[in-house]
Design an enzyme around this catalytic site. Structure first.
Site, PDB file in Angstrom:
ATOM      1  N   LEU A 164      -1.276   0.339  14.640  1.00 58.72           N
ATOM      2  CA  LEU A 164      -0.475   0.329  15.869  1.00 58.72           C
ATOM      3  C   LEU A 164      -0.522   1.674  16.577  1.00 58.72           C
ATOM      4  CD1 LEU A 164       2.650  -1.665  14.600  1.00 58.72           C
ATOM      5  CD2 LEU A 164       0.628  -2.529  15.794  1.00 58.72           C
TER       6      LEU A 164
ATOM      7  N   LYS B 253       5.514   0.996  23.670  1.00 58.01           N
ATOM      8  CA  LYS B 253       6.708   1.846  23.760  1.00 58.01           C
ATOM      9  C   LYS B 253       6.507   3.018  24.711  1.00 58.01           C
ATOM     10  CE  LYS B 253       9.819   4.494  20.720  1.00 58.01           C
ATOM     11  NZ  LYS B 253      10.090   4.876  19.313  1.00 58.01           N
ATOM     12  N   TYR B 254       5.267   3.471  24.818  1.00 54.52           N
ATOM     13  CA  TYR B 254       4.974   4.654  25.641  1.00 54.52           C
ATOM     14  C   TYR B 254       4.072   4.253  26.808  1.00 54.52           C
ATOM     15  CZ  TYR B 254       6.396   6.756  21.198  1.00 54.52           C
ATOM     16  OH  TYR B 254       7.062   7.085  20.045  1.00 54.52           O
TER      17      TYR B 254
ATOM     18  N   ASP C 116       0.830  -1.197   0.000  1.00 50.33           N
ATOM     19  CA  ASP C 116       0.000   0.000   0.000  1.00 50.33           C
ATOM     20  C   ASP C 116       0.866   1.249   0.000  1.00 50.33           C
ATOM     21  OD1 ASP C 116      -2.901   1.178   0.756  1.00 50.33           O
ATOM     22  OD2 ASP C 116      -1.367   2.247   1.904  1.00 50.33           O
TER      23      ASP C 116
ATOM     24  N   SER D 166     -10.715   6.069   0.986  1.00 53.34           N
ATOM     25  CA  SER D 166     -10.024   6.234   2.261  1.00 53.34           C
ATOM     26  C   SER D 166     -10.530   7.516   2.929  1.00 53.34           C
ATOM     27  CB  SER D 166      -8.506   6.320   2.038  1.00 53.34           C
ATOM     28  OG  SER D 166      -7.812   6.414   3.265  1.00 53.34           O
ATOM     29  N   ASN D 167     -10.700   7.459   4.234  1.00 57.54           N
ATOM     30  CA  ASN D 167     -11.095   8.642   5.024  1.00 57.54           C
ATOM     31  C   ASN D 167     -12.467   9.185   4.632  1.00 57.54           C
ATOM     32  OD1 ASN D 167      -8.481   8.870   6.457  1.00 57.54           O
ATOM     33  ND2 ASN D 167      -7.677   9.401   4.445  1.00 57.54           N
TER      34      ASN D 167
ATOM     35  N   TYR E  20       3.057  10.277  -0.701  1.00 61.38           N
ATOM     36  CA  TYR E  20       4.178   9.832   0.150  1.00 61.38           C
ATOM     37  C   TYR E  20       5.495  10.155  -0.548  1.00 61.38           C
ATOM     38  CZ  TYR E  20       0.628   6.759   2.324  1.00 61.38           C
ATOM     39  OH  TYR E  20      -0.487   6.244   2.941  1.00 61.38           O
TER      40      TYR E  20
ATOM     41  N   HIS F  54      -8.084   9.078  -1.898  1.00 58.61           N
ATOM     42  CA  HIS F  54      -7.405   9.211  -0.608  1.00 58.61           C
ATOM     43  C   HIS F  54      -8.235   9.993   0.402  1.00 58.61           C
ATOM     44  CE1 HIS F  54      -3.034   9.395   1.142  1.00 58.61           C
ATOM     45  NE2 HIS F  54      -3.912   8.935   1.999  1.00 58.61           N
TER      46      HIS F  54
END
Length: 318
Positions: free
Chosen positions: A217, A225-226, A51, A159-160, A56, A129
Site C-alpha cells: 500500500l 489518504k494523501y 509474517d 528478502s531485499n 520488529y 532479511h
C-alpha cells in the site's frame, strides 16, 4: 470461510490466500489485546500466513527487537491455533549472539531466539532479511540447511535481494546440494516497481520462486489518504509522500479512482488485487491496526479485475 482462494508459494507446500498478514505493527502501533483480536479475526476469515521478523520493532525507543514475535507467540499459546497458521519470520537485520547479518553463528542463534519467542518447534518460512556479501553464500545457505535438517525451519526465503545475488545463491545451491530460496519478499507496489519488475521478476518466474511483496500500500499512499500538499500533515509518513505526489502518484490515484467506481472496491483493495495479479506474485503482505481495517484488506481476495482495468492501473504508473 469456505470460499477462500488459496495459492501455493512457489515450489513449496505452503499455501495462503492472496493476502499475508504483516506483523510489524504488533507491539509497535497496536498493543497486545488489539493484536490478538486481529490475529483471531484473520484466521477466522480464512487467513493462513503471518509474517514477522526478529527485528520488529527494534526501532522504537525502549524496544530491543522480538516484540512482534513475542506477541504472536503469546497469541498462539492462548488461542491454540498453531496448526492453522503458517509462520514466517526473518534473520539478518538484528545483531546479537553469534554476530550480525547472515554470519552462520548468528543464523543459528537468531533462529533459536525466534523459536523461543514464538513458542513453537518450527518456523514454516525463514527469510534472509537482507543479503550479506561479507559471508560466502555457500556458508549461509549451509547454515540454513542445518536448521532444515534439524526440523527447525521448513522453507527458505530471501528478502531485499538483487537479481544477481539471488541467481548466484540459486546456482550455488544447485551445484553444492544446498537448500535454495523458494520465496522472495521484495518491495513492490503500484508506485514503486523498479525493485521487482524486470530481471528479478523474470528470475522468480523462471525458477518458480513465490513472491510475497511488502509495502503493497506504499505506506498508505495507495489508500488515497494523501492527495494534496495539505494532506501531508496527517501523519509522520506525510513528508515521504510529497515525492510520490510530485511524480506518478497522482496519475496512479486517478486511475485507481476510476476503477474503484467501476468495481465498487476500495483503493486499498485495488492496490492489493493488482499486486496479486502480477506475474510471479502469490500474495502481498499488508498489516492492519484494527479488525475493521483487516476486513477491508481481506476483501481484496475477491476483487476480480478485468484485463483493461489491470492495464489502466499498470500504465498509469509507468
Amino acid at each position: 470461510m469456505t470460499d477462500v482462494p488459496l495459492r501455493t508459494l512457489g515450489a513449496t507446500e505452503l499455501v495462503t490466500p492472496p493476502l499475508i498478514l504483516g506483523g510489524n505493527v504488533f507491539g509497535w502501533t497496536i498493543d497486545r489485546a488489539e493484536s490478538f483480536r486481529i490475529l483471531d479475526a484473520f484466521v477466522d476469515m480464512g487467513g493462513t500466513m503471518i509474517d514477522t521478523a526478529d527485528v520488529y520493532s527494534a526501532w522504537v525507543d525502549g524496544h530491543r527487537g522480538g516484540e512482534s514475535e513475542t506477541i504472536i507467540g503469546e497469541w498462539l499459546r492462548q488461542s491454540g491455533k498453531r496448526d492453522r497458521v503458517v509462520l514466517a519470520t526473518k534473520v539478518g537485520m538484528l545483531p546479537g549472539d553469534g554476530g550480525e547479518k547472515l554470519a552462520p553463528a548468528r543464523i543459528a542463534a537468531a533462529a533459536e531466539a525466534s523459536l523461543a519467542r514464538l513458542g513453537t518447534d518450527r518456523i514454516d518460512l525463514y527469510y534472509a532479511h537482507q543479503d550479506d556479501e561479507a559471508v560466502p553464500q555457500a556458508e549461509y545457505l549451509a547454515a540454513f540447511g542445518r536448521l532444515i535438517d534439524a526440523g527447525k525451519i521448513r522453507v527458505l526465503g530471501a528478502s531485499n535481494f538483487r537479481a544477481m545475488r539471488l541467481k548466484s545463491a540459486i546456482d550455488i545451491a544447485i551445484a553444492e546440494g544446498l537448500p535454495r530460496f523458494h520465496v522472495l519478499q521484495p518491495e513492490y507496489n503500484l508506485v514503486s516497481r523498479h525493485k521487482y519488475e524486470g530481471e528479478l521478476q523474470n528470475l522468480c518466474v523462471e525458477h518458480n520462486i513465490g513472491v510475497a511483496p511488502y509495502y503493497g500500500l506504499a505506506a498508505g499512499f495507495l489508500t488515497g489518504k494523501y492527495r494534496s500538499t495539505q494532506d501531508l500533515s496527517q501523519s509522520v509518513r506525510g513528508a515521504g509522500m510529497a515525492t510520490l505526489l510530485e511524480g506518478k502518484g497522482a496519475a496512479v490515484l486517478a486511475a485507481m479512482d476510476a476503477v474503484a467506481t467501476e468495481t465498487g472496491a476500495t483503493l486499498a483493495q485495488l492496490a492489493l488485487a493488482w499486486l496479486a495479479a502480477q506475474e510471479g506474485v502469490v500474495a502481498p503482505i499488508a498489516s492492519a491496526t484494527s479488525v475493521a481495517q483487516l476486513e477491508e484488506l481481506v476483501g481484496s481476495w475477491h476483487v476480480q479485475l478485468a484485463d483493461d482495468q489491470l492495464a489502466r492501473l499498470t500504465n498509469a504508473g509507468v
